[in-house]
Structure formats: C-alpha cells, structure tokens
Design a protein around this motif. Sequence first.
Motif, PDB file in Angstrom:
ATOM      1  N   MET A  28       0.838  -1.180   0.000  1.00 16.09           N
ATOM      2  CA  MET A  28       0.000   0.000   0.000  1.00 16.09           C
ATOM      3  C   MET A  28       0.887   1.250   0.000  1.00 16.09           C
ATOM      4  SD  MET A  28      -3.026   0.933   2.625  1.00 16.09           S
ATOM      5  CE  MET A  28      -2.637   2.307   3.663  1.00 16.09           C
ATOM      6  N   THR A  29       0.579   2.176  -0.868  1.00 13.61           N
ATOM      7  CA  THR A  29       1.333   3.426  -0.947  1.00 13.61           C
ATOM      8  C   THR A  29       0.614   4.496  -0.149  1.00 13.61           C
ATOM      9  OG1 THR A  29       2.092   2.869  -3.155  1.00 13.61           O
ATOM     10  CG2 THR A  29       2.245   5.167  -2.505  1.00 13.61           C
ATOM     11  N   ILE A  30       1.354   5.194   0.679  1.00 11.78           N
ATOM     12  CA  ILE A  30       0.772   6.280   1.465  1.00 11.78           C
ATOM     13  C   ILE A  30       1.216   7.592   0.828  1.00 11.78           C
ATOM     14  CG2 ILE A  30       0.717   7.416   3.700  1.00 11.78           C
ATOM     15  CD1 ILE A  30       1.233   4.662   4.949  1.00 11.78           C
ATOM     16  N   ARG A  31       0.253   8.431   0.540  1.00 12.57           N
ATOM     17  CA  ARG A  31       0.559   9.736  -0.041  1.00 12.57           C
ATOM     18  C   ARG A  31       0.254  10.819   0.977  1.00 12.57           C
ATOM     19  NH1 ARG A  31       0.399   9.580  -6.052  1.00 12.57           N
ATOM     20  NH2 ARG A  31       0.099   7.401  -6.556  1.00 12.57           N
ATOM     21  N   LYS A  32       1.055  11.842   0.964  1.00 13.36           N
ATOM     22  CA  LYS A  32       0.804  12.952   1.882  1.00 13.36           C
ATOM     23  C   LYS A  32      -0.371  13.774   1.384  1.00 13.36           C
ATOM     24  CE  LYS A  32       3.610  16.652   0.036  1.00 13.36           C
ATOM     25  NZ  LYS A  32       3.557  17.978   0.515  1.00 13.36           N
ATOM     26  N   SER A  33      -1.020  14.419   2.324  1.00 13.01           N
ATOM     27  CA  SER A  33      -2.113  15.296   1.921  1.00 13.01           C
ATOM     28  C   SER A  33      -1.523  16.560   1.304  1.00 13.01           C
ATOM     29  CB  SER A  33      -2.994  15.645   3.121  1.00 13.01           C
ATOM     30  OG  SER A  33      -2.258  16.370   4.076  1.00 13.01           O
ATOM     31  N   ILE A  34      -2.313  17.197   0.471  1.00 13.51           N
ATOM     32  CA  ILE A  34      -1.875  18.409  -0.232  1.00 13.51           C
ATOM     33  C   ILE A  34      -2.533  19.617   0.406  1.00 13.51           C
ATOM     34  CG2 ILE A  34      -1.934  19.654  -2.436  1.00 13.51           C
ATOM     35  CD1 ILE A  34      -0.103  17.262  -2.536  1.00 13.51           C
ATOM     36  N   ASN A  35      -1.765  20.652   0.620  1.00 13.14           N
ATOM     37  CA  ASN A  35      -2.278  21.923   1.100  1.00 13.14           C
ATOM     38  C   ASN A  35      -1.864  22.963   0.067  1.00 13.14           C
ATOM     39  OD1 ASN A  35      -2.225  24.573   2.387  1.00 13.14           O
ATOM     40  ND2 ASN A  35      -2.752  23.462   4.258  1.00 13.14           N
ATOM     41  N   VAL A  36      -2.844  23.530  -0.621  1.00 10.59           N
ATOM     42  CA  VAL A  36      -2.548  24.461  -1.718  1.00 10.59           C
ATOM     43  C   VAL A  36      -1.620  25.577  -1.248  1.00 10.59           C
ATOM     44  CG1 VAL A  36      -3.528  26.039  -3.421  1.00 10.59           C
ATOM     45  CG2 VAL A  36      -4.738  23.927  -2.856  1.00 10.59           C
ATOM     46  N   LYS A  37      -1.875  26.122  -0.091  1.00 13.40           N
ATOM     47  CA  LYS A  37      -1.083  27.240   0.425  1.00 13.40           C
ATOM     48  C   LYS A  37       0.393  26.862   0.593  1.00 13.40           C
ATOM     49  CE  LYS A  37      -0.804  30.380   4.364  1.00 13.40           C
ATOM     50  NZ  LYS A  37      -1.433  30.774   5.638  1.00 13.40           N
ATOM     51  N   TYR A  38       0.655  25.679   1.106  1.00 12.13           N
ATOM     52  CA  TYR A  38       2.032  25.285   1.401  1.00 12.13           C
ATOM     53  C   TYR A  38       2.710  24.524   0.261  1.00 12.13           C
ATOM     54  CZ  TYR A  38       0.632  26.663   6.065  1.00 12.13           C
ATOM     55  OH  TYR A  38       0.175  27.375   7.132  1.00 12.13           O
ATOM     56  N   ASP A  39       1.931  23.880  -0.588  1.00 16.83           N
ATOM     57  CA  ASP A  39       2.506  23.042  -1.631  1.00 16.83           C
ATOM     58  C   ASP A  39       2.567  23.700  -3.004  1.00 16.83           C
ATOM     59  OD1 ASP A  39       3.017  20.847   0.057  1.00 16.83           O
ATOM     60  OD2 ASP A  39       0.928  20.228  -0.069  1.00 16.83           O
ATOM     61  N   ILE A  40       2.057  24.910  -3.144  1.00 18.11           N
ATOM     62  CA  ILE A  40       2.050  25.595  -4.442  1.00 18.11           C
ATOM     63  C   ILE A  40       3.473  25.788  -4.960  1.00 18.11           C
ATOM     64  CG2 ILE A  40       1.957  27.909  -3.426  1.00 18.11           C
ATOM     65  CD1 ILE A  40       0.196  26.974  -6.647  1.00 18.11           C
ATOM     66  N   SER A  41       4.434  25.963  -4.075  1.00 15.47           N
ATOM     67  CA  SER A  41       5.811  26.215  -4.512  1.00 15.47           C
ATOM     68  C   SER A  41       6.588  24.926  -4.784  1.00 15.47           C
ATOM     69  CB  SER A  41       6.554  27.046  -3.467  1.00 15.47           C
ATOM     70  OG  SER A  41       6.602  26.339  -2.245  1.00 15.47           O
ATOM     71  N   ASP A  42       5.974  23.765  -4.566  1.00 16.75           N
ATOM     72  CA  ASP A  42       6.639  22.485  -4.807  1.00 16.75           C
ATOM     73  C   ASP A  42       6.539  22.143  -6.293  1.00 16.75           C
ATOM     74  OD1 ASP A  42       7.662  19.952  -4.882  1.00 16.75           O
ATOM     75  OD2 ASP A  42       6.167  19.067  -3.530  1.00 16.75           O
ATOM     76  N   THR A  43       7.579  22.471  -7.036  1.00 19.45           N
ATOM     77  CA  THR A  43       7.530  22.256  -8.486  1.00 19.45           C
ATOM     78  C   THR A  43       7.614  20.783  -8.859  1.00 19.45           C
ATOM     79  OG1 THR A  43       9.915  22.597  -8.660  1.00 19.45           O
ATOM     80  CG2 THR A  43       8.496  24.522  -9.002  1.00 19.45           C
ATOM     81  N   GLY A  74     -16.072  16.667  -3.997  1.00 18.14           N
ATOM     82  CA  GLY A  74     -15.885  15.231  -3.952  1.00 18.14           C
ATOM     83  C   GLY A  74     -15.501  14.813  -2.552  1.00 18.14           C
ATOM     84  N   PRO A  75     -15.387  13.524  -2.334  1.00 19.09           N
ATOM     85  CA  PRO A  75     -15.051  13.036  -0.993  1.00 19.09           C
ATOM     86  C   PRO A  75     -13.615  13.359  -0.617  1.00 19.09           C
ATOM     87  CG  PRO A  75     -15.058  11.227  -2.544  1.00 19.09           C
ATOM     88  CD  PRO A  75     -15.553  12.433  -3.286  1.00 19.09           C
ATOM     89  N   TYR A  76     -13.330  13.258   0.663  1.00 20.61           N
ATOM     90  CA  TYR A  76     -11.980  13.434   1.175  1.00 20.61           C
ATOM     91  C   TYR A  76     -11.050  12.483   0.432  1.00 20.61           C
ATOM     92  CZ  TYR A  76      -8.048  13.518   4.381  1.00 20.61           C
ATOM     93  OH  TYR A  76      -6.803  13.642   4.908  1.00 20.61           O
ATOM     94  N   GLY A  77      -9.923  13.009  -0.033  1.00 19.96           N
ATOM     95  CA  GLY A  77      -8.942  12.169  -0.704  1.00 19.96           C
ATOM     96  C   GLY A  77      -9.156  12.006  -2.193  1.00 19.96           C
ATOM     97  N   ALA A  78     -10.119  12.714  -2.758  1.00 21.52           N
ATOM     98  CA  ALA A  78     -10.404  12.575  -4.191  1.00 21.52           C
ATOM     99  C   ALA A  78      -9.401  13.313  -5.075  1.00 21.52           C
ATOM    100  CB  ALA A  78     -11.816  13.071  -4.492  1.00 21.52           C
ATOM    101  N   GLY A  79      -8.627  14.214  -4.500  1.00 23.27           N
ATOM    102  CA  GLY A  79      -7.612  14.923  -5.268  1.00 23.27           C
ATOM    103  C   GLY A  79      -7.961  16.358  -5.617  1.00 23.27           C
ATOM    104  N   LYS A  80      -8.951  16.928  -4.937  1.00 22.55           N
ATOM    105  CA  LYS A  80      -9.359  18.305  -5.232  1.00 22.55           C
ATOM    106  C   LYS A  80      -8.215  19.290  -5.005  1.00 22.55           C
ATOM    107  CE  LYS A  80     -12.581  17.936  -2.170  1.00 22.55           C
ATOM    108  NZ  LYS A  80     -12.360  16.556  -1.740  1.00 22.55           N
ATOM    109  N   SER A  81      -7.553  19.204  -3.882  1.00 20.26           N
ATOM    110  CA  SER A  81      -6.441  20.114  -3.585  1.00 20.26           C
ATOM    111  C   SER A  81      -5.251  19.846  -4.493  1.00 20.26           C
ATOM    112  CB  SER A  81      -6.009  19.970  -2.123  1.00 20.26           C
ATOM    113  OG  SER A  81      -7.040  20.411  -1.267  1.00 20.26           O
TER     114      SER A  81
END
Length: 87
Positions: free
Chosen positions: A1-16, A51-58
Amino acid sequence: MTIRKSINVKYDISDTKILDGYFSTSSHSEIIKNVFSGVLDEGPRSHIAFGPYGAGKSFVTTIISGFLAKLYSDEEDVLSFIDRFNE
C-alpha cells in the motif's frame, strides 16, 4: 500500500516536483480542461470542484495554480505531465 501525503494548496504551491506524482483520472482531466477553457475565454470562468476526502481536489487545484502562476519551468516535467494527461 502506498501512502501519499495530503496536499495543502497554500504550502505546496511552490513544490515544483508535485507534477511527478500526478496520474490522470477522468474527473481530474475534465476539471483541468474546463478551467483552462475558462482562462482562454472559451468557457465558464468560475468552477466548483467537489468530492469526498482524498479525491484529489487540492492536488488538482495546486497543479492548476502552478501552471497559472508559471511555476513549472522545467520543460521535461511539463511534457511528462502532458503525456500523462493525454493517456
């Protein structure tokens, strides 16, 4: 199982490198196409993604914001993203 971190637009926008983790889904593709159509004055200019939590909206929002802010300057990363988007 792969665990992915949650995305926060404010903090992750600069992650190219966020494009590296992208894989295209039909709902993501539709959102991206609709938003860019609106940017090009070819469609609606406001959008709601739900969409539901974890759907990839952020995640999708961060990718779209990065393109609009011209943060992705590495041509290889952009072409790789386009290839995955077109699959």
